[in-house]
Every structure is written in structure tokens, then in C-alpha cells.
Design an enzyme around this catalytic site. Structure first.
Site, PDB file in Angstrom:
ATOM      1  N   CYS A   1       0.953  -1.176  -0.020  1.00  0.00           N
ATOM      2  CA  CYS A   1      -0.156   0.001   0.065  1.00  0.00           C
ATOM      3  C   CYS A   1       0.809   1.325  -0.026  1.00  0.00           C
ATOM      4  O   CYS A   1       1.801   1.047   0.754  1.00  0.00           O
ATOM      5  CB  CYS A   1      -1.202   0.027   1.332  1.00  0.00           C
ATOM      6  SG  CYS A   1      -2.049   1.204   1.384  1.00  0.00           S
TER       7      CYS A   1
ATOM      8  N   GLU B   1       1.624  -4.878  -5.160  1.00  0.00           N
ATOM      9  CA  GLU B   1       0.400  -5.537  -4.958  1.00  0.00           C
ATOM     10  C   GLU B   1      -0.647  -5.114  -5.474  1.00  0.00           C
ATOM     11  O   GLU B   1      -0.715  -3.870  -5.474  1.00  0.00           O
ATOM     12  CB  GLU B   1       0.060  -5.831  -3.386  1.00  0.00           C
ATOM     13  CG  GLU B   1      -0.868  -6.761  -3.150  1.00  0.00           C
ATOM     14  CD  GLU B   1      -0.860  -7.222  -1.616  1.00  0.00           C
ATOM     15  OE1 GLU B   1      -2.096  -7.636  -0.917  1.00  0.00           O
ATOM     16  OE2 GLU B   1       0.199  -7.129  -0.945  1.00  0.00           O
TER      17      GLU B   1
END
Length: 414
Positions: free
Chosen positions: A273, A307
Site C-alpha cells: 500500500c 501488490e
């Protein structure tokens, strides 16, 4: 269909709504409704627009001439269909009972969610919509007041306030400036917890273990959820490391942004993130965070990839960073030991930049730089691409200096 008054509008209706910022009319869906005295306000999501534009509007901003309502489920026909489904020709007695019980539970769920008088889905849909509505009006972080973009599960009693006050060093949330002042008189932090692993000029990075500094990391997740639509709040933060970037002045180290990564990633993700806080956006800090994540991967002797899915702003930052990092290798390669031009194979680019080979191929194809010539795929640069790259690199004033990094990778598998 025409609607006589806004009083008959319900959650789920679609209609034309005037956007307050631009005064343009856009098709939108009503996500929530609340009463303000004698009037009603409608929280709408504009179709084909980012959710950060969602807002509360009044009746004057609604076009009631063409309202599309949610279809009501015909419960009679649906129940008859379920009876047919629950009486298979060949089914054991035990399996049949289990199958009927499953369908009965499904039927109960349907009957709770459909209100035939209103002609709309209620209950579970409304509960889901609660998380779609921005619940925080304003936050105060240091010298900045920031308007949130998305929902974040702060305590309800705080969300009813006009502003939530945050300590910019430990990220503790308070309901008033007076409470914040009392906290600041006791708070001893002047920088994020954890180890400072990088410092150059006024920029520093702190590595924070989610297991050791759990409260800080949980507060960081609450803050970041205000500006990241795809982030899922999960307070099981032990498996993650957090790298917080700060700016230093006489008052302390002020948070600019951060990225997180798993301690152990089976798919070699080097970032889970990433966020740059709104006051610091459009200053090159997003690319700096991404560049730092790849610098850590380079120290580990690995290639990395973020990700998925990324936020919209995160994806734009990554595409821009990949383009500049790869073109920098192609346009200004380091000469070989004999002064000859080094190889520019995909694996070589991936090894030098620490960018995963799949992301390298994706970037080259998106730039239309891969050509098929004499039975081989070759990388072909044109003059316009080179000039655009050089112009972009002139604007990029801050970069990561690997000599300022004080960090040793750990084997978390042990």
C-alpha cells in the site's frame, strides 16, 4: 419516469444530478438519504467518476424528470422457483434436507432484503451503503486541514464532529483542539516510532514493525483509508513493515506519506500500500516512495512488484516511475568494461532497476517500443520519446541517494 417530488426518492434510484464544483449534470446513484430538519439531503455517487467526488446534495440539484428505480423482486414467482429447485428427482434423504435448509435460509435473506411496498432493496443494502458514505467531514494534521475522500472506520462519536484532530507524530485522534493540546503536552514523540534508515537533506524514512508499534500502525491505517478507496482496514498488522517518509524542520519530523510491505511475500511483492498525503502531492514524493521501495529490493538482491490492485493515483505514479526508470537505462546506459554499449535484454533491465520483468515488458509495450524485426523482438526508441523523457527528468528534482541508506535486510522466514 417522472417523479413528482424528492420525497418519493429512495436509496438506489438513478437520476441526473448537478455537480456542485462544475455545475455539470451527471447521471448518479443515490447511496444514502438523511433528514436535515424539514428537508432531505442525498448522498450520491456519480457514474464513471471517482468516488472521491461523491457528495451530499440538496433537492435543488436533482433532476426529477427521469428517475430510474431499482426493480422489485417478484417474491411469488421466486418462491415457486425455489420449490422446484429443492425437489430434485434423485437425491438422498440427508442431502435433500440439507439442500432444503440452504434454500430456506436463502429465501429468508431475500424476504428481508425486499420491501414490496417501497419497490426497493433495503436493510442489507443500506448497511452496505453506510461504508460508501464519507463519514469524516475534516481532519486537522499539524498545520494542515484536509478534506477526506473516502470512508474510514473512525469511532462514530468522532465522526459526528466537524473536525477530527490528529497528533502528527503519533497519529492519535482527538475530538477537539483542546483535547489535542492536552495530548501534545504529554506526547514525547517528534518523529514516527521505529528506526530511521535514511536521511538526506530534510527527507527521512523510518522503518516501523507492525508487531512492535501496533497502535501507531493502526492509526496510520485509519488515516490512509480516508484517501485510499481500495484499502481494506485489517488491524492484524504483525506481518507488515511500514516505511514512513517525513520532512524535517525545527518542530520535528512531519509525515509526508508511507508505503507498507509484507515481511514474507511468496510473490515477491515489494509494496502492499502506498500513499502521499494530499498536501504533499504533485511534488514528486509519490515517485520517491516508489523509488525507495525498489532501492530496498535492490539491497535484498531481488526484483519487486507492487501488490494489486493499486489506487488510481498509485497506478499513475507507478506507470510514470517505470517509464522513467526504464528509459533512463535505455537512453543513458552505463558503458561496459571495454567502453562498448551493454546489453539491453529484458532481464538486464529488470536486474538493474529491480523492477519485475513482467512490469518491464508491460511498460515497453504500453510505450510501443517493442518491434518485431527479422524474427526477433527489439526495443526501438524514437526521438520524441527521448525528448519527452529528458524533459520529465529535468522536473524530477528529488531522488533517492543509495549512499544515505542505512539498512540491512532481514530474513523474516527465520
Amino acid at each position: 419516469m417522472n417523479c413528482e417530488s424528492a420525497a418519493s426518492l429512495t436509496v438506489g434510484c438513478r437520476l441526473q444530478v448537478r455537480i456542485r464544483q462544475s455545475n455539470d449534470w451527471q447521471m448518479a446513484e443515490i447511496v444514502s438519504i438523511r433528514k436535515m430538519g424539514d428537508k432531505r439531503k442525498f448522498y450520491v455517487h456519480y457514474e464513471d467518476c471517482n468516488k472521491r467526488l461523491d457528495e451530499w446534495v440538496t433537492e435543488e440539484n436533482l433532476n426529477l424528470r427521469d428517475v430510474q428505480r431499482l426493480p422489485c423482486v417478484d417474491q411469488t414467482s421466486e418462491s415457486q422457483e425455489k420449490i422446484m429447485l429443492t425437489t430434485p428427482k434423485k437425491c438422498g434423504r440427508r442431502k435433500h434436507r440439507k439442500h432444503v435448509k440452504k434454500e430456506e435460509n436463502s429465501s429468508k435473506t431475500t424476504s428481508n432484503e425486499c420491501d414490496p411496498q417501497e419497490g426497493m432493496i433495503t436493510n442489507s443494502r443500506q448497511k452496505k451503503n453506510e461504508t460508501l458514505v464519507k463519514n469524516v467531514e475534516m481532519i486537522e494534521l499539524g498545520r494542515y486541514r484536509i478534506k477526506p475522500w473516502y470512508f474510514s472506520p473512525y469511532p462514530k462519536e468522532l465522526c459526528q464532529m466537524d473536525c477530527i484532530y490528529l497528533c502528527e507524530f503519533c497519529l492519535k485522534y482527538c475530538k477537539s483542539r483542546f483535547c489535542l493540546g492536552r495530548h501534545l503536552s504529554k506526547c514525547t514523540l517528534k518523529h514516527p516510532p521505529g528506526n530511521e534508515i535514511y536521511r538526506k537533506d530534510t527527507i527521512s524514512f523510518f522503518e516501523i514493525d507492525g508487531r512492535k508499534d501496533k497502535v501507531y500502525v493502526q492509526n496510520l491505517c485509519l488515516l490512509s483509508k480516508l484517501f485510499l478507496d481500495h484499502k481494506l482496514i485489517d488491524f492484524a498488522v504483525d506481518p507488515f513493515l511500514f516505511y514512513v517518509m517525513t520532512e524535517f524542520d525545527s518542530r520535528g519530523f512531519h509525515i509526508v506519506g508511507y508505503f507498507s510491505k509484507e515481511k514474507i511475500s511468496d510473490q515477491d511483492y515489494n509494496l502492499a500500500c502506498v500513499l502521499t498525503l494530499p498536501p504533499y502531492q504533485r511534488k514528486g514524493y509519490g515517485k520517491l516512495l516508489i523509488e525507495f521501495s525498489y532501492e530496498l529490493s535492490r539491497c535484498e538482491g531481488k526484483t519487486g512488484s507492487p501488490e494489486k490492485p493499486l489506487s488510481d493515483l498509485g497506478l499513475l505514479s507507478y506507470r510514470s516511475y517505470w517509464t522513467q526508470a526504464i528509459l533512463e537505462i535505455l537512453i543513458n546506459p552505463n558503458p561496459g568494461p571495454n567502453g562498448d554499449r551493454p546489453s539491453t535484454a529484458i532481464n538486464d533491465i529488470s536486474e538493474i532497476t529491480a523492477i519485475h520483468s513482467g512490469d518491464v515488458i508491460y511498460t515497453l509495450k504500453s510505450l510501443n517500443l517493442v518491434k518485431y524485426f527479422k524474427g526477433k523482438h527489439i526495443i526501438c526508441l524514437n526521438h520524441d520519446t527521448i525528448e519527452q523523457h529528458r524533459s520529465a527528468m529535468k522536473k524530477r528534482k528529488i531522488r533517492i541517494d543509495s549512499s544515505c541508506l542505512r539498512w540491512t535486510p532481514k530474513d523474516w522466514a527465520k
